[in-house]
Write a protein that holds these residues in place. Structure first.
Motif, PDB file in Angstrom:
ATOM      1  N   MET A   1      -7.574  -3.155 -10.768  1.00  0.00           N
ATOM      2  CA  MET A   1      -7.571  -4.104  -9.656  1.00  0.00           C
ATOM      3  C   MET A   1      -7.370  -5.516 -10.185  1.00  0.00           C
ATOM      4  O   MET A   1      -7.790  -5.860 -11.277  1.00  0.00           O
ATOM      5  N   SER A   2      -6.681  -6.301  -9.418  1.00  0.00           N
ATOM      6  CA  SER A   2      -6.427  -7.666  -9.863  1.00  0.00           C
ATOM      7  C   SER A   2      -6.758  -8.642  -8.747  1.00  0.00           C
ATOM      8  O   SER A   2      -6.559  -8.367  -7.563  1.00  0.00           O
ATOM      9  N   PHE A   3      -7.280  -9.773  -9.170  1.00  0.00           N
ATOM     10  CA  PHE A   3      -7.651 -10.786  -8.201  1.00  0.00           C
ATOM     11  C   PHE A   3      -6.531 -11.807  -8.047  1.00  0.00           C
ATOM     12  O   PHE A   3      -5.842 -12.119  -9.007  1.00  0.00           O
ATOM     13  N   LYS A   4      -6.389 -12.272  -6.840  1.00  0.00           N
ATOM     14  CA  LYS A   4      -5.396 -13.295  -6.562  1.00  0.00           C
ATOM     15  C   LYS A   4      -6.071 -14.456  -5.845  1.00  0.00           C
ATOM     16  O   LYS A   4      -7.081 -14.269  -5.194  1.00  0.00           O
ATOM     17  N   ALA A   5      -5.468 -15.613  -5.986  1.00  0.00           N
ATOM     18  CA  ALA A   5      -6.018 -16.781  -5.306  1.00  0.00           C
ATOM     19  C   ALA A   5      -4.992 -17.313  -4.309  1.00  0.00           C
ATOM     20  O   ALA A   5      -3.802 -17.399  -4.606  1.00  0.00           O
ATOM     21  N   CYS A   6      -5.469 -17.652  -3.138  1.00  0.00           N
ATOM     22  CA  CYS A   6      -4.622 -18.221  -2.099  1.00  0.00           C
ATOM     23  C   CYS A   6      -4.206 -19.641  -2.495  1.00  0.00           C
ATOM     24  O   CYS A   6      -5.045 -20.450  -2.865  1.00  0.00           O
ATOM     25  N   ARG A   7      -2.905 -19.920  -2.412  1.00  0.00           N
ATOM     26  CA  ARG A   7      -2.438 -21.255  -2.805  1.00  0.00           C
ATOM     27  C   ARG A   7      -2.814 -22.313  -1.766  1.00  0.00           C
ATOM     28  O   ARG A   7      -2.828 -23.500  -2.061  1.00  0.00           O
ATOM     29  N   LEU A   8      -3.093 -21.892  -0.564  1.00  0.00           N
ATOM     30  CA  LEU A   8      -3.399 -22.858   0.493  1.00  0.00           C
ATOM     31  C   LEU A   8      -4.877 -23.244   0.508  1.00  0.00           C
ATOM     32  O   LEU A   8      -5.217 -24.407   0.499  1.00  0.00           O
ATOM     33  N   CYS A   9      -5.769 -22.246   0.528  1.00  0.00           N
ATOM     34  CA  CYS A   9      -7.191 -22.570   0.668  1.00  0.00           C
ATOM     35  C   CYS A   9      -7.997 -22.162  -0.564  1.00  0.00           C
ATOM     36  O   CYS A   9      -9.200 -22.367  -0.598  1.00  0.00           O
ATOM     37  N   LYS A  10      -7.324 -21.542  -1.578  1.00  0.00           N
ATOM     38  CA  LYS A  10      -7.957 -21.202  -2.858  1.00  0.00           C
ATOM     39  C   LYS A  10      -8.964 -20.056  -2.795  1.00  0.00           C
ATOM     40  O   LYS A  10      -9.674 -19.792  -3.758  1.00  0.00           O
ATOM     41  N   THR A  11      -9.015 -19.359  -1.692  1.00  0.00           N
ATOM     42  CA  THR A  11      -9.876 -18.185  -1.612  1.00  0.00           C
ATOM     43  C   THR A  11      -9.387 -17.110  -2.581  1.00  0.00           C
ATOM     44  O   THR A  11      -8.194 -16.867  -2.686  1.00  0.00           O
ATOM     45  N   ILE A  12     -10.319 -16.480  -3.281  1.00  0.00           N
ATOM     46  CA  ILE A  12      -9.965 -15.391  -4.188  1.00  0.00           C
ATOM     47  C   ILE A  12     -10.142 -14.068  -3.457  1.00  0.00           C
ATOM     48  O   ILE A  12     -11.154 -13.829  -2.801  1.00  0.00           O
ATOM     49  N   LEU A  26      -0.072 -15.990  -2.314  1.00  0.00           N
ATOM     50  CA  LEU A  26      -1.167 -15.802  -3.262  1.00  0.00           C
ATOM     51  C   LEU A  26      -0.652 -15.881  -4.687  1.00  0.00           C
ATOM     52  O   LEU A  26       0.490 -15.518  -4.962  1.00  0.00           O
ATOM     53  N   SER A  27      -1.496 -16.333  -5.591  1.00  0.00           N
ATOM     54  CA  SER A  27      -1.115 -16.453  -6.990  1.00  0.00           C
ATOM     55  C   SER A  27      -2.069 -15.666  -7.871  1.00  0.00           C
ATOM     56  O   SER A  27      -3.280 -15.753  -7.710  1.00  0.00           O
ATOM     57  N   GLU A  28      -1.499 -14.889  -8.818  1.00  0.00           N
ATOM     58  CA  GLU A  28      -2.359 -14.190  -9.773  1.00  0.00           C
ATOM     59  C   GLU A  28      -2.700 -15.094 -10.938  1.00  0.00           C
ATOM     60  O   GLU A  28      -3.497 -14.750 -11.794  1.00  0.00           O
ATOM     61  N   ASP A  29      -2.066 -16.242 -10.958  1.00  0.00           N
ATOM     62  CA  ASP A  29      -2.258 -17.169 -12.055  1.00  0.00           C
ATOM     63  C   ASP A  29      -3.142 -18.326 -11.594  1.00  0.00           C
ATOM     64  O   ASP A  29      -2.674 -19.325 -11.069  1.00  0.00           O
ATOM     65  N   PHE A  30      -4.445 -18.125 -11.759  1.00  0.00           N
ATOM     66  CA  PHE A  30      -5.369 -19.184 -11.344  1.00  0.00           C
ATOM     67  C   PHE A  30      -6.431 -19.399 -12.411  1.00  0.00           C
ATOM     68  O   PHE A  30      -6.626 -18.562 -13.292  1.00  0.00           O
ATOM     69  N   GLU A  31      -7.094 -20.524 -12.337  1.00  0.00           N
ATOM     70  CA  GLU A  31      -8.064 -20.906 -13.356  1.00  0.00           C
ATOM     71  C   GLU A  31      -9.427 -21.171 -12.730  1.00  0.00           C
ATOM     72  O   GLU A  31      -9.523 -21.914 -11.758  1.00  0.00           O
ATOM     73  N   GLY A  32     -10.452 -20.579 -13.296  1.00  0.00           N
ATOM     74  CA  GLY A  32     -11.811 -20.893 -12.871  1.00  0.00           C
ATOM     75  C   GLY A  32     -12.183 -20.264 -11.551  1.00  0.00           C
ATOM     76  O   GLY A  32     -11.364 -20.116 -10.664  1.00  0.00           O
ATOM     77  N   ILE A  33     -13.430 -19.845 -11.440  1.00  0.00           N
ATOM     78  CA  ILE A  33     -13.908 -19.270 -10.188  1.00  0.00           C
ATOM     79  C   ILE A  33     -15.111 -20.075  -9.720  1.00  0.00           C
ATOM     80  O   ILE A  33     -16.025 -20.359 -10.487  1.00  0.00           O
ATOM     81  N   LEU A  34     -15.066 -20.480  -8.481  1.00  0.00           N
ATOM     82  CA  LEU A  34     -16.177 -21.214  -7.885  1.00  0.00           C
ATOM     83  C   LEU A  34     -16.785 -20.336  -6.797  1.00  0.00           C
ATOM     84  O   LEU A  34     -16.097 -19.914  -5.874  1.00  0.00           O
ATOM     85  N   ILE A  35     -18.068 -20.028  -6.959  1.00  0.00           N
ATOM     86  CA  ILE A  35     -18.735 -19.233  -5.934  1.00  0.00           C
ATOM     87  C   ILE A  35     -19.535 -20.184  -5.060  1.00  0.00           C
ATOM     88  O   ILE A  35     -20.437 -20.873  -5.530  1.00  0.00           O
ATOM     89  N   VAL A  36     -19.173 -20.233  -3.804  1.00  0.00           N
ATOM     90  CA  VAL A  36     -19.844 -21.127  -2.866  1.00  0.00           C
ATOM     91  C   VAL A  36     -20.785 -20.295  -1.994  1.00  0.00           C
ATOM     92  O   VAL A  36     -20.354 -19.373  -1.300  1.00  0.00           O
ATOM     93  N   ILE A  37     -22.060 -20.618  -2.073  1.00  0.00           N
ATOM     94  CA  ILE A  37     -23.054 -19.895  -1.280  1.00  0.00           C
ATOM     95  C   ILE A  37     -23.442 -20.740  -0.073  1.00  0.00           C
ATOM     96  O   ILE A  37     -23.578 -20.235   1.029  1.00  0.00           O
TER      97      ILE A  37
END
Ligand SMILES: [Zn+2]
Length: 61
Positions: A1-12, A26-37
């Motif tokens: 499985m691979s994660f992608k990030a939305c180029r518009l709102c950055k949701t993974i 969506l982009s498979e090439d993204f840097e850093g993950i921010l978890i917002v609670i």
């Protein structure tokens, strides 16, 4: 499985469509993950204009 990030709102996501803004740009090439609670209490979330909890990329290419 691979994660992608939305180029518009950055949701993974693992889907081929962003669950947040329904974009398929969506982009498979993204840097850093921010978890917002709690977006109300997060300075980074405010800076990135994130208003919903979830996982976001810090940078997409
Ligand atoms: Zn999106």
């Amino acid at each position: 499985m691979s994660f992608k990030a939305c180029r518009l709102c950055k949701t993974i996501t693992e889907e081929n469509q962003c669950p947040n803004c329904k974009s398929t740009d969506l982009s498979e090439d993204f840097e850093g993950i921010l978890i917002v609670i709690d977006p109300e209490e997060s300075q980074i979330a405010k800076k990135l204009k994130i208003s919903k909890e979830g996982q976001y990329a810090l940078k997409t290419r």
